[in-house]
Motif scaffolding. Structure first.
Motif, PDB file in Angstrom:
ATOM      1  N   GLU A   1       0.849  -1.196   0.000  1.00 35.96           N
ATOM      2  CA  GLU A   1       0.000   0.000   0.000  1.00 35.96           C
ATOM      3  C   GLU A   1       0.882   1.242   0.000  1.00 35.96           C
ATOM      4  O   GLU A   1       1.840   1.336   0.773  1.00 35.96           O
TER       5      GLU A   1
ATOM      6  N   GLN B   1       1.425   5.503   0.175  1.00 37.96           N
ATOM      7  CA  GLN B   1       0.880   6.706   0.815  1.00 37.96           C
ATOM      8  C   GLN B   1       1.249   7.924  -0.025  1.00 37.96           C
ATOM      9  O   GLN B   1       2.306   7.972  -0.645  1.00 37.96           O
ATOM     10  N   PRO B   2       0.369   8.956  -0.044  1.00 41.57           N
ATOM     11  CA  PRO B   2       0.688  10.184  -0.776  1.00 41.57           C
ATOM     12  C   PRO B   2       2.038  10.742  -0.307  1.00 41.57           C
ATOM     13  O   PRO B   2       2.371  10.608   0.873  1.00 41.57           O
TER      14      PRO B   2
ATOM     15  N   TYR C   1       2.803   9.319  -3.205  1.00 48.22           N
ATOM     16  CA  TYR C   1       2.958   8.204  -4.140  1.00 48.22           C
ATOM     17  C   TYR C   1       1.621   7.514  -4.350  1.00 48.22           C
ATOM     18  O   TYR C   1       0.825   7.386  -3.427  1.00 48.22           O
ATOM     19  N   ARG C   2       1.409   7.040  -5.568  1.00 48.55           N
ATOM     20  CA  ARG C   2       0.214   6.241  -5.854  1.00 48.55           C
ATOM     21  C   ARG C   2       0.492   5.349  -7.056  1.00 48.55           C
ATOM     22  O   ARG C   2       1.393   5.627  -7.861  1.00 48.55           O
ATOM     23  N   ARG C   3      -0.297   4.302  -7.179  1.00 52.74           N
ATOM     24  CA  ARG C   3      -0.219   3.452  -8.361  1.00 52.74           C
ATOM     25  C   ARG C   3      -0.725   4.242  -9.568  1.00 52.74           C
ATOM     26  O   ARG C   3      -1.677   5.024  -9.460  1.00 52.74           O
TER      27      ARG C   3
ATOM     28  N   VAL D   1       4.482   3.528 -10.609  1.00 53.40           N
ATOM     29  CA  VAL D   1       4.131   4.336  -9.447  1.00 53.40           C
ATOM     30  C   VAL D   1       4.424   5.777  -9.840  1.00 53.40           C
ATOM     31  O   VAL D   1       5.469   6.060 -10.454  1.00 53.40           O
TER      32      VAL D   1
END
Length: 196
Positions: free
Chosen positions: A3, A5-6, A8-10, A66
């Motif tokens: 998972e 966290q901002p 960062y994102r998929r 990512v």
């Protein structure tokens, strides 16, 4: 799946434009050169790159990416994937000559998580985004139980190499580039690895 966290994102299919642009930056223009040869009549090389980034399969796909968002937009990206622990012996005769040295180096890093693209838009550089994305890469590799990480860089890209070496990557091997008309100031591809 790890998972994130901002900031960062998929990545999602709507990130295809940014992934194509950043992928081309990371590849010193080699992707655009390749996409030029793949473009159909009425299609631009960038159309090809965006389509490839937006596809569901393949190594250069949003599914392996990512992104780092900054100021409400994509500022940087990481594209990577796990390499097999025990790959079958490669048949390089089926690979275009330009890609043979890259594949040979990739084959020297079995069991690692391969960083295929790491790039930041020029106006966003110097903010630690590349270092942060390499930390995300390590977390993904550890989550997948990989033995380490690997990346291939041009010997002319001193800035990128410094970043990787500061993060603990060491040179494992190099192979001469095959350019086939692609212009690049480098002479060799260099495989860097980091054990976990």
């Amino acid at each position: 799946m790890l998972e994130l966290q901002p900031p960062y994102r998929r990545a999602v299919p709507g990130d295809a434009k940014a992934l194509a642009e950043l992928g081309n930056m990371a590849g010193d223009g080699m992707p655009l050169y390749i996409w030029s040869g793949m473009a159909e009549p009425g299609q631009s090389p960038w159309d090809v790159g965006r389509a490839r980034a937006g596809r569901e399969t393949g190594s250069f796909s949003y599914r392996n990416a990512v992104v780092l968002e900054h100021d409400e937009g994509v500022a940087a990206c990481l594209i990577g994937y796990p390499l097999e622990n025990d790959p079958a012996p490669a048949d390089y005769s089926d690979i275009p000559p330009m890609f043979v040295p890259l594949q040979q180096l990739e084959d020297m890093a079995p069991g690692t998580w391969y960083v295929n693209v790491l790039a930041t838009y020029p106006e966003q550089r110097g903010k630690g985004f590349g270092r942060g994305l390499l930390e995300v890469a390590e977390a993904i590799a550890a989550d997948l139980g990989k033995s380490g990480l690997s990346i291939i860089v041009s010997d002319a890209n001193a800035g990128a190499r410094r970043l990787y070496e500061r993060q603990g990557y060491i040179e494992k091997a190099k192979r001469p580039m095959v350019k086939n008309g692609w212009r690049n100031r480098g002479a060799n591809w260099v495989l860097l690895v980091k054990n976990l």
